[in-house]
Every structure is written in C-alpha cells, then in structure tokens.
Enzyme design. Sequence first.
Site, PDB file in Angstrom:
ATOM      1  N   PRO A  75       0.812  -1.218   0.000  1.00  0.00           N
ATOM      2  CA  PRO A  75       0.000   0.000   0.000  1.00  0.00           C
ATOM      3  C   PRO A  75       0.849   1.273   0.000  1.00  0.00           C
ATOM      4  O   PRO A  75       1.610   1.523   0.913  1.00  0.00           O
ATOM      5  CB  PRO A  75      -0.811  -0.110   1.291  1.00  0.00           C
ATOM      6  N   GLU A  76       0.704   2.043  -1.063  1.00  0.00           N
ATOM      7  CA  GLU A  76       1.287   3.386  -1.139  1.00  0.00           C
ATOM      8  C   GLU A  76       0.111   4.369  -1.112  1.00  0.00           C
ATOM      9  O   GLU A  76      -1.002   3.985  -0.760  1.00  0.00           O
ATOM     10  CB  GLU A  76       2.109   3.546  -2.427  1.00  0.00           C
ATOM     11  N   LYS A 134       0.949   7.554   3.494  1.00  0.00           N
ATOM     12  CA  LYS A 134       0.461   6.186   3.284  1.00  0.00           C
ATOM     13  C   LYS A 134      -0.402   5.712   4.446  1.00  0.00           C
ATOM     14  O   LYS A 134      -0.721   4.527   4.550  1.00  0.00           O
ATOM     15  CB  LYS A 134       1.657   5.217   3.144  1.00  0.00           C
ATOM     16  N   ARG A 190      16.578  -0.478  -3.289  1.00  0.00           N
ATOM     17  CA  ARG A 190      15.317  -1.025  -3.799  1.00  0.00           C
ATOM     18  C   ARG A 190      15.510  -1.496  -5.220  1.00  0.00           C
ATOM     19  O   ARG A 190      16.241  -0.866  -5.988  1.00  0.00           O
ATOM     20  CB  ARG A 190      14.203   0.044  -3.808  1.00  0.00           C
TER      21      ARG A 190
END
Length: 278
Positions: free
Chosen positions: A2-3, A58, A261
């Site tokens: 979830p962003e 978020k 990332r």
Amino acid sequence: MPELPEAETIARDLDRLLSGRKLADVRLTRRDIVHGDPRPLSRLLPGRRIRRVYRRGKRVILELDPATQLIFHLGMSGRLTVCPRRRSLDPHTHLTIGIAGTARELRFTDPRRFGGVWCLAGGNQHRGRPLPELGLEPLELTSAGFRRILNRRRQLKALLLDQHVIAGIGNIYCDEALHAARLHPLTKTDTIDPKAADRLLRAVQSILRRAIRFNGSTIRSYRRADGRTGSFQKYHRVYQREGTPCRNCKTPIARRTVAGRSTFLCLNCQRMPVENTS
DNA sequence: AGTAAACTCCGGAAGC
DNA sequence: TGCTTCCGGAGTTTAC
C-alpha cells in the site's frame, strides 16, 4: 504494497462503510503491532463514533468523536478490511474492532508486521515510539514547493521515497513517475533544471491520480476495504516489467538496485546526466 | 552536517 | 518435495 493510492482507496472505502458508526468491542491478539501502550485501545475505542476516515501519506486515519485518532500504517503486507464478524479470520489478523449496530467488524491483518497502529487521544500522551513526522502531500505540491524539495544533493529516487520529505510515494509509483518524466533514478537532485522538475511533478501527480481512479495496484496482497482488488497494475509501464519493451522506444526494461530497492527503468529514455566536474 | 549504505525486522514467494 | 534466497518500508547504525 500500500502506497498513497492504495491508502486513499482504503480510506474512501472505510469512510463510505463506517462514517457515523460507533466502534464496539476491541480484540487485540498481537499487542506489539500497537505503538505505545496498547491497553487504552479497549478503554478508549468502544462507544466512540467514526467522524470520518481519511489518508495522510500512506497512513489511513480514523477520526473519532470525542477527539481521538486511530492511525494505521499498512507497511508491506497490511490489510484493513470490513467483513461479517462470523467470517473466519485470515491468518495474521492482529486486531479486530466491532462496528456497533451491525454484524460487521474492522480487521487489521499483517503477515510481515511492518505495519503498525497508533491511537492518539486528547490528553493521552503517547508513550513509546512517537509517530514520525511526514513530509508534504504530493498531490498538494506546487511547482515552487517541489523545487525547494529538490534543492539539496541527493539521489532522486531516494528523495522521492523519503517519507519525511514527501509523503506517500513508494517503489511502484516512484519508478512509474521517473519513467514518465524520463529521469534516471540516480540523478542528483540539485542538477535537475526547473523544466524537468515541473515535468516530474506533473508525472507524479498524474500517475497518483490515475492510480486512485483505478483503486490502486494489486501486485500481491493488497485488497480494498471490501476485499476487492485494485486494477492500476494493468497500466504499469516499468514496475516489475523487466525485459518487456519500453512503451516509448521498445528498449527492454532494465532492473537495477537504487537506494536499496529494486528499480525498473528504460536505459534509453532515462539517461543519467553526465556531471560537470570542472 | 548531510548523505548513503548496511543492517534489522518478518513471512510469502520464487528459485534451485 | 524441500531447502535456500530474495524482497521490501522504514527505523537504526555506521561510514564517508
């Protein structure tokens, strides 16, 4: 994962489903997902009315009456759903809160436990780890405000992911926005000219708005508050599309590690500027 | 002082 | 089938 668009979707779902309702019984089966003292939850929440549910960064925030905020951070694998109380619990369901006058309850499920819950009540000072301050909302940023954010020397992707600076962008929408704006993730932020900065801000905002319109991206575990999936993953151009042709130039999408990332980009469209070392 | 990288938490999924 | 490795949001620690 979830962003901002996923948190916004969940918050809108919950606002529609729960606004005006009162909370009832609290069942906390993993106390360490609550930051600070978990005991007040069952003391503070039952009987309080949900005034509205909204998003910041978020985070999904239940604004309660009288003055209390119940704040959820979903981390990687967190889910916040409303379902019939009699439905069997998914594994890793750590917190459930009954919805008074209905046969439903709110459930917080989070296998990896990177998420967390904060309960802030007026006068109830929050012992334990305080809620970190968040940066600016990307959808409310102005051109001048964004230039101020870029006015330091950092890797562009690392900066966009820094929640203390700008709140809500995660790995998916960062890569999508950088590709749309044709910027390399390792670009030093103080080398970005105003024209490119504007292009990037427009890319960030249009991608976030479109992702909200499609209820977020369901890559793995993300679900809306009613259990449905999002559909914006169908429109991703680079994220998790290593090897597939770039939509602009047909060059295969590459995968690199940036800021720790995995990062997907087109090496032809997103060129690393050559630094002037003289 | 500011930035970046390494390390940590955890369990599902991918890979061998 | 079963083991190992990978992955990541964000806090903390360490290095430059």
